[in-house]
Design a protein around this motif. Structure first.
Motif, short mmCIF file in Angstrom:
data_model
loop_
_atom_site.label_atom_id
_atom_site.label_comp_id
_atom_site.label_asym_id
_atom_site.label_seq_id
_atom_site.Cartn_x
_atom_site.Cartn_y
_atom_site.Cartn_z
N ASP A 62 11.63 -5.23 0.06
CA ASP A 62 12.62 -4.28 0.59
C ASP A 62 12.44 -2.90 -0.04
O ASP A 62 12.55 -1.87 0.64
CB ASP A 62 14.05 -4.76 0.33
N MET A 63 12.16 -2.87 -1.34
CA MET A 63 11.95 -1.59 -2.03
C MET A 63 10.73 -0.86 -1.47
O MET A 63 10.78 0.35 -1.24
CB MET A 63 11.80 -1.82 -3.53
N VAL A 64 9.64 -1.58 -1.27
CA VAL A 64 8.43 -0.98 -0.72
C VAL A 64 8.71 -0.44 0.68
O VAL A 64 8.34 0.71 1.01
CB VAL A 64 7.26 -1.99 -0.70
N THR A 65 9.38 -1.22 1.50
CA THR A 65 9.72 -0.79 2.87
C THR A 65 10.59 0.46 2.83
O THR A 65 10.37 1.42 3.57
CB THR A 65 10.44 -1.92 3.62
N PHE A 66 11.58 0.48 1.93
CA PHE A 66 12.47 1.63 1.79
C PHE A 66 11.68 2.89 1.42
O PHE A 66 11.88 3.96 2.01
CB PHE A 66 13.54 1.34 0.73
N LEU A 67 10.80 2.77 0.44
CA LEU A 67 10.02 3.93 0.01
C LEU A 67 9.12 4.46 1.13
O LEU A 67 9.00 5.67 1.31
CB LEU A 67 9.20 3.59 -1.23
N VAL A 71 9.81 8.55 2.63
CA VAL A 71 8.83 9.63 2.70
C VAL A 71 7.57 9.07 3.33
O VAL A 71 6.72 8.50 2.64
CB VAL A 71 8.52 10.23 1.31
N PRO A 72 7.43 9.19 4.65
CA PRO A 72 6.26 8.62 5.33
C PRO A 72 4.95 9.25 4.86
O PRO A 72 4.87 10.45 4.58
CB PRO A 72 6.50 8.95 6.80
#
Length: 142
Positions: A62-67, A71-72
């Motif tokens: 979830d953290m990776v997806t959020f990051l 900022v794409p």
């Protein structure tokens, strides 16, 4: 008061990755003989950070997806026009604005004073990278 500097060397395998370094930090505290004091960890990179959080596999994803959403990678960033090291990594520098480069953790009776669910993470924001480093400073009494 005693002072010691050590390093944790690691490699990363993904563009954004969380690596639990808690066991490595505990090893360094134990090897130092530090009984009471403070351990400070600092990422030696502008596109990687140190963070305290929960070690749970789904939460880490979830953290990776959020990051990635925050900022794409493919944004229109000026830094990518003339990158310093030929990496289009403006997104990683921007993500770094939202995290700490360092963390300090108390040491008591030779152990880290972490909460029940806390782990120490190296957070890669511009991977994969063959060589990354965290500096570990130990201060206190033996």
């Amino acid at each position: 008061m005693d002072s010691r500097i050590d390093h944790i060397e690691l490699a990363t395998t993904a563009p954004i990755q969380l690596i639990d370094i808690t066991a490595e930090v505990r090893k360094r505290v134990q090897a130092s003989g530090l009984r009471h004091g403070l351990v400070t960890l600092i990422s030696n990179h502008t596109t990687a950070r140190v963070n305290l959080n929960e070690h749970e596999e789904q939460l880490q994803q979830d953290m990776v997806t959020f990051l990635k959403r925050l900022v794409p990678r493919d944004g229109d960033y000026g830094h990518n026009i003339a990158p310093v090291d030929d990496r289009d990594n403006a997104h990683a520098h921007l993500l770094g604005l939202f995290a700490n480069a360092s963390e300090s953790i108390p040491v008591a009776d030779g152990g880290l004073l972490l909460g029940e669910w806390q782990s120490i993470f190296f957070v890669e924001l511009d991977g994969p990278r063959a060589k990354r480093r965290v500096t570990v400073q130990l201060l206190g009494e033996r």
